[in-house]
Scaffold this motif. Structure first.
Motif, PDB file in Angstrom:
ATOM      1  N   GLY A  58       0.832  -1.201   0.000  1.00 44.55           N
ATOM      2  CA  GLY A  58       0.000   0.000   0.000  1.00 44.55           C
ATOM      3  C   GLY A  58       0.864   1.247   0.000  1.00 44.55           C
ATOM      4  N   LYS A  59       0.365   2.289   0.636  1.00 48.29           N
ATOM      5  CA  LYS A  59       1.118   3.546   0.701  1.00 48.29           C
ATOM      6  C   LYS A  59       1.793   3.751   2.049  1.00 48.29           C
ATOM      7  CE  LYS A  59      -1.610   6.232  -2.578  1.00 48.29           C
ATOM      8  NZ  LYS A  59      -2.393   7.456  -2.755  1.00 48.29           N
ATOM      9  N   THR A  60       1.695   2.771   2.946  1.00 44.10           N
ATOM     10  CA  THR A  60       2.196   2.984   4.300  1.00 44.10           C
ATOM     11  C   THR A  60       3.303   2.025   4.720  1.00 44.10           C
ATOM     12  OG1 THR A  60       0.445   1.585   5.194  1.00 44.10           O
ATOM     13  CG2 THR A  60       0.003   3.942   5.082  1.00 44.10           C
ATOM     14  N   THR A  61       3.809   1.216   3.810  1.00 53.29           N
ATOM     15  CA  THR A  61       4.871   0.274   4.153  1.00 53.29           C
ATOM     16  C   THR A  61       6.136   0.617   3.372  1.00 53.29           C
ATOM     17  OG1 THR A  61       3.241  -1.457   4.551  1.00 53.29           O
ATOM     18  CG2 THR A  61       5.513  -2.162   4.254  1.00 53.29           C
ATOM     19  N   VAL A  62       7.236   0.719   4.085  1.00 51.18           N
ATOM     20  CA  VAL A  62       8.523   1.020   3.457  1.00 51.18           C
ATOM     21  C   VAL A  62       9.038  -0.237   2.759  1.00 51.18           C
ATOM     22  CG1 VAL A  62      10.911   1.729   3.878  1.00 51.18           C
ATOM     23  CG2 VAL A  62       9.056   2.758   5.189  1.00 51.18           C
ATOM     24  N   ILE A  76       5.410   4.286  -1.618  1.00 57.36           N
ATOM     25  CA  ILE A  76       4.585   4.716  -2.745  1.00 57.36           C
ATOM     26  C   ILE A  76       3.867   5.971  -2.274  1.00 57.36           C
ATOM     27  CG2 ILE A  76       2.585   4.175  -4.178  1.00 57.36           C
ATOM     28  CD1 ILE A  76       3.447   1.238  -4.066  1.00 57.36           C
ATOM     29  N   TRP A  77       4.095   7.075  -2.964  1.00 51.04           N
ATOM     30  CA  TRP A  77       3.514   8.343  -2.533  1.00 51.04           C
ATOM     31  C   TRP A  77       2.168   8.586  -3.202  1.00 51.04           C
ATOM     32  CZ3 TRP A  77       4.759  10.451   1.697  1.00 51.04           C
ATOM     33  CH2 TRP A  77       4.362  11.746   1.995  1.00 51.04           C
ATOM     34  N   GLN A  78       2.155   8.518  -4.526  1.00 52.04           N
ATOM     35  CA  GLN A  78       0.903   8.666  -5.269  1.00 52.04           C
ATOM     36  C   GLN A  78       0.887   7.654  -6.392  1.00 52.04           C
ATOM     37  OE1 GLN A  78       0.357  12.677  -6.617  1.00 52.04           O
ATOM     38  NE2 GLN A  78      -0.352  13.349  -4.633  1.00 52.04           N
ATOM     39  N   ILE A  79      -0.308   7.208  -6.718  1.00 50.19           N
ATOM     40  CA  ILE A  79      -0.440   6.231  -7.787  1.00 50.19           C
ATOM     41  C   ILE A  79      -1.673   6.589  -8.610  1.00 50.19           C
ATOM     42  CG2 ILE A  79      -1.796   4.511  -6.537  1.00 50.19           C
ATOM     43  CD1 ILE A  79       0.474   2.542  -7.729  1.00 50.19           C
ATOM     44  N   PHE A  88      -2.095   0.414 -13.642  1.00 48.77           N
ATOM     45  CA  PHE A  88      -1.593   1.710 -13.200  1.00 48.77           C
ATOM     46  C   PHE A  88      -1.042   2.477 -14.396  1.00 48.77           C
ATOM     47  CE2 PHE A  88      -0.748  -0.969  -9.340  1.00 48.77           C
ATOM     48  CZ  PHE A  88      -1.760  -0.426  -8.578  1.00 48.77           C
ATOM     49  N   THR A  89      -1.201   3.793 -14.374  1.00 47.72           N
ATOM     50  CA  THR A  89      -0.674   4.612 -15.466  1.00 47.72           C
ATOM     51  C   THR A  89       0.541   5.434 -15.044  1.00 47.72           C
ATOM     52  OG1 THR A  89      -2.225   6.388 -14.930  1.00 47.72           O
ATOM     53  CG2 THR A  89      -2.900   4.797 -16.627  1.00 47.72           C
ATOM     54  N   HIS A  90       0.703   5.687 -13.746  1.00 46.89           N
ATOM     55  CA  HIS A  90       1.850   6.459 -13.266  1.00 46.89           C
ATOM     56  C   HIS A  90       1.994   6.246 -11.766  1.00 46.89           C
ATOM     57  CE1 HIS A  90       4.311   9.966 -12.125  1.00 46.89           C
ATOM     58  NE2 HIS A  90       4.806   9.831 -13.333  1.00 46.89           N
ATOM     59  N   VAL A  91       3.228   6.345 -11.281  1.00 44.55           N
ATOM     60  CA  VAL A  91       3.467   6.202  -9.845  1.00 44.55           C
ATOM     61  C   VAL A  91       4.551   7.183  -9.413  1.00 44.55           C
ATOM     62  CG1 VAL A  91       5.165   4.337 -10.105  1.00 44.55           C
ATOM     63  CG2 VAL A  91       3.895   4.545  -7.980  1.00 44.55           C
ATOM     64  N   ASP A  92       4.354   7.765  -8.240  1.00 48.65           N
ATOM     65  CA  ASP A  92       5.369   8.606  -7.613  1.00 48.65           C
ATOM     66  C   ASP A  92       5.907   7.854  -6.410  1.00 48.65           C
ATOM     67  OD1 ASP A  92       5.101  10.729  -9.366  1.00 48.65           O
ATOM     68  OD2 ASP A  92       3.615  11.761  -8.132  1.00 48.65           O
ATOM     69  N   LEU A  93       7.215   7.688  -6.368  1.00 52.79           N
ATOM     70  CA  LEU A  93       7.884   6.990  -5.274  1.00 52.79           C
ATOM     71  C   LEU A  93       8.668   8.004  -4.461  1.00 52.79           C
ATOM     72  CD1 LEU A  93       9.172   4.072  -7.495  1.00 52.79           C
ATOM     73  CD2 LEU A  93       7.216   3.999  -5.953  1.00 52.79           C
ATOM     74  N   PHE A  94       8.612   7.874  -3.154  1.00 50.53           N
ATOM     75  CA  PHE A  94       9.205   8.849  -2.252  1.00 50.53           C
ATOM     76  C   PHE A  94      10.296   8.182  -1.430  1.00 50.53           C
ATOM     77  CE2 PHE A  94       8.954  11.216   1.840  1.00 50.53           C
ATOM     78  CZ  PHE A  94       9.327  12.456   1.364  1.00 50.53           C
ATOM     79  N   GLY A  95      11.539   8.584  -1.653  1.00 56.42           N
ATOM     80  CA  GLY A  95      12.651   8.061  -0.867  1.00 56.42           C
ATOM     81  C   GLY A  95      12.628   8.636   0.533  1.00 56.42           C
ATOM     82  N   VAL A  96      12.847   7.794   1.523  1.00 53.24           N
ATOM     83  CA  VAL A  96      12.759   8.238   2.917  1.00 53.24           C
ATOM     84  C   VAL A  96      14.072   8.000   3.645  1.00 53.24           C
ATOM     85  CG1 VAL A  96      10.274   7.921   3.101  1.00 53.24           C
ATOM     86  CG2 VAL A  96      11.772   6.016   3.645  1.00 53.24           C
ATOM     87  N   ASP A  97      14.319   8.849   4.617  1.00 50.86           N
ATOM     88  CA  ASP A  97      15.406   8.649   5.561  1.00 50.86           C
ATOM     89  C   ASP A  97      14.763   7.962   6.762  1.00 50.86           C
ATOM     90  OD1 ASP A  97      17.348   8.797   7.529  1.00 50.86           O
ATOM     91  OD2 ASP A  97      17.928  10.851   7.054  1.00 50.86           O
ATOM     92  N   MET A  98      15.211   6.770   7.085  1.00 52.78           N
ATOM     93  CA  MET A  98      14.555   5.962   8.117  1.00 52.78           C
ATOM     94  C   MET A  98      14.632   6.589   9.512  1.00 52.78           C
ATOM     95  SD  MET A  98      13.191   3.546   6.455  1.00 52.78           S
ATOM     96  CE  MET A  98      12.772   2.244   7.586  1.00 52.78           C
ATOM     97  N   LYS A 103       5.347  12.977   7.318  1.00 58.92           N
ATOM     98  CA  LYS A 103       3.894  13.066   7.410  1.00 58.92           C
ATOM     99  C   LYS A 103       3.303  12.052   6.438  1.00 58.92           C
ATOM    100  CE  LYS A 103       0.041  16.130   6.464  1.00 58.92           C
ATOM    101  NZ  LYS A 103      -0.377  17.423   5.931  1.00 58.92           N
ATOM    102  N   ALA A 104       2.332  11.278   6.908  1.00 55.50           N
ATOM    103  CA  ALA A 104       1.687  10.281   6.052  1.00 55.50           C
ATOM    104  C   ALA A 104       0.215  10.161   6.427  1.00 55.50           C
ATOM    105  CB  ALA A 104       2.369   8.929   6.200  1.00 55.50           C
ATOM    106  N   ARG A 105      -0.585   9.744   5.469  1.00 52.52           N
ATOM    107  CA  ARG A 105      -2.021   9.542   5.678  1.00 52.52           C
ATOM    108  C   ARG A 105      -2.255   8.054   5.917  1.00 52.52           C
ATOM    109  NH1 ARG A 105      -5.883  13.188   2.368  1.00 52.52           N
ATOM    110  NH2 ARG A 105      -5.225  14.498   4.083  1.00 52.52           N
ATOM    111  N   ILE A 106      -2.792   7.715   7.098  1.00 58.05           N
ATOM    112  CA  ILE A 106      -2.997   6.327   7.496  1.00 58.05           C
ATOM    113  C   ILE A 106      -4.501   6.035   7.532  1.00 58.05           C
ATOM    114  CG2 ILE A 106      -2.548   4.594   9.283  1.00 58.05           C
ATOM    115  CD1 ILE A 106       0.004   5.742   8.069  1.00 58.05           C
TER     116      ILE A 106
END
Length: 193
Positions: A58-62, A76-79, A88-98, A103-106
């Motif tokens: 989903g959008k909440t698992t690294v 996964i930031w936006q899909i 799927f037609t496009h995906v935005d992936l967000f690199g994170v510093d652990m 901020k995330a929407r749960i």
């Protein structure tokens, strides 16, 4: 998180509508990887791999993003999905510093049956997600709210939610779920409510 998932992607050279159309014809999904240093890298992702990953993460698992041998933790930031075809037609992936909170929407999941609904009350759900500020590794996939002990008139506010690591973001202490008395009906003792 015991076993972290990995998604392999390739850098893509061609940008724009024509290049993206060719990728989609080859069952690949165009995307952008925004790394934690602020650099944007256009990528091409196998559509089947992305669907499998999105089902479990989903959008909440690294997960680990492998870009031609280089690995980085990512979300996964936006899909974007096709309006009527199942891909799927496009995906935005967000690199994170652990180590840095983000901020995330749960999503919220209401469980149980409230005591107040058994005596005629109505369960009113006002929100199905909440914004949190937490480290990526300790981000919950979903926040469960057990309503089994809620009586008529009880409510769960955003401030009532407890996270293991991190906190909810809110401007006002809004209600998430409430058990309300029925409108215009009879109360418990047969009186007007």
């Amino acid at each position: 998180m015991s076993q972290q998932m990995t998604l392999s992607v390739q850098k893509r050279e061609g940008l724009g509508k024509g290049a993206n159309r060719k990728l989609r014809t080859a069952k690949k999904v165009p995307g952008i990887f925004y790394n934690s240093e602020g650099k944007n890298i256009p990528v091409a992702i196998d559509g089947t791999q992305l669907e499998k990953l999105y089902e479990t993460a989903g959008k909440t698992t690294v997960f680990n993003l492998d870009i031609e041998g280089e690995t980085a933790p990512c979300l996964i930031w936006q899909i974007e999905r096709h309006p009527y075809k199942p891909f799927f037609t496009h995906v935005d992936l967000f690199g994170v510093d652990m180590e840095k909170p983000i901020k995330a929407r749960i999503p919220l999941k209401i469980t149980g049956v409230a005591k107040g609904t058994k005596i005629g009350g109505r369960m009113e759900v006002y929100r199905d997600f909440v914004d949190v500020f937490t480290k990526p590794g300790s981000m919950p996939k979903v926040i469960d709210i057990n309503v089994s002990n809620m009586e008529m008139g009880d409510a769960v506010h955003v401030a009532d939610l407890k996270l293991e690591d991190g906190h909810c973001i809110y401007d006002s202490n809004y209600v998430i779920v409430r058990v309300s008395a029925p409108r215009g009906g009879k109360g418990e003792e047969g009186e007007d409510a």
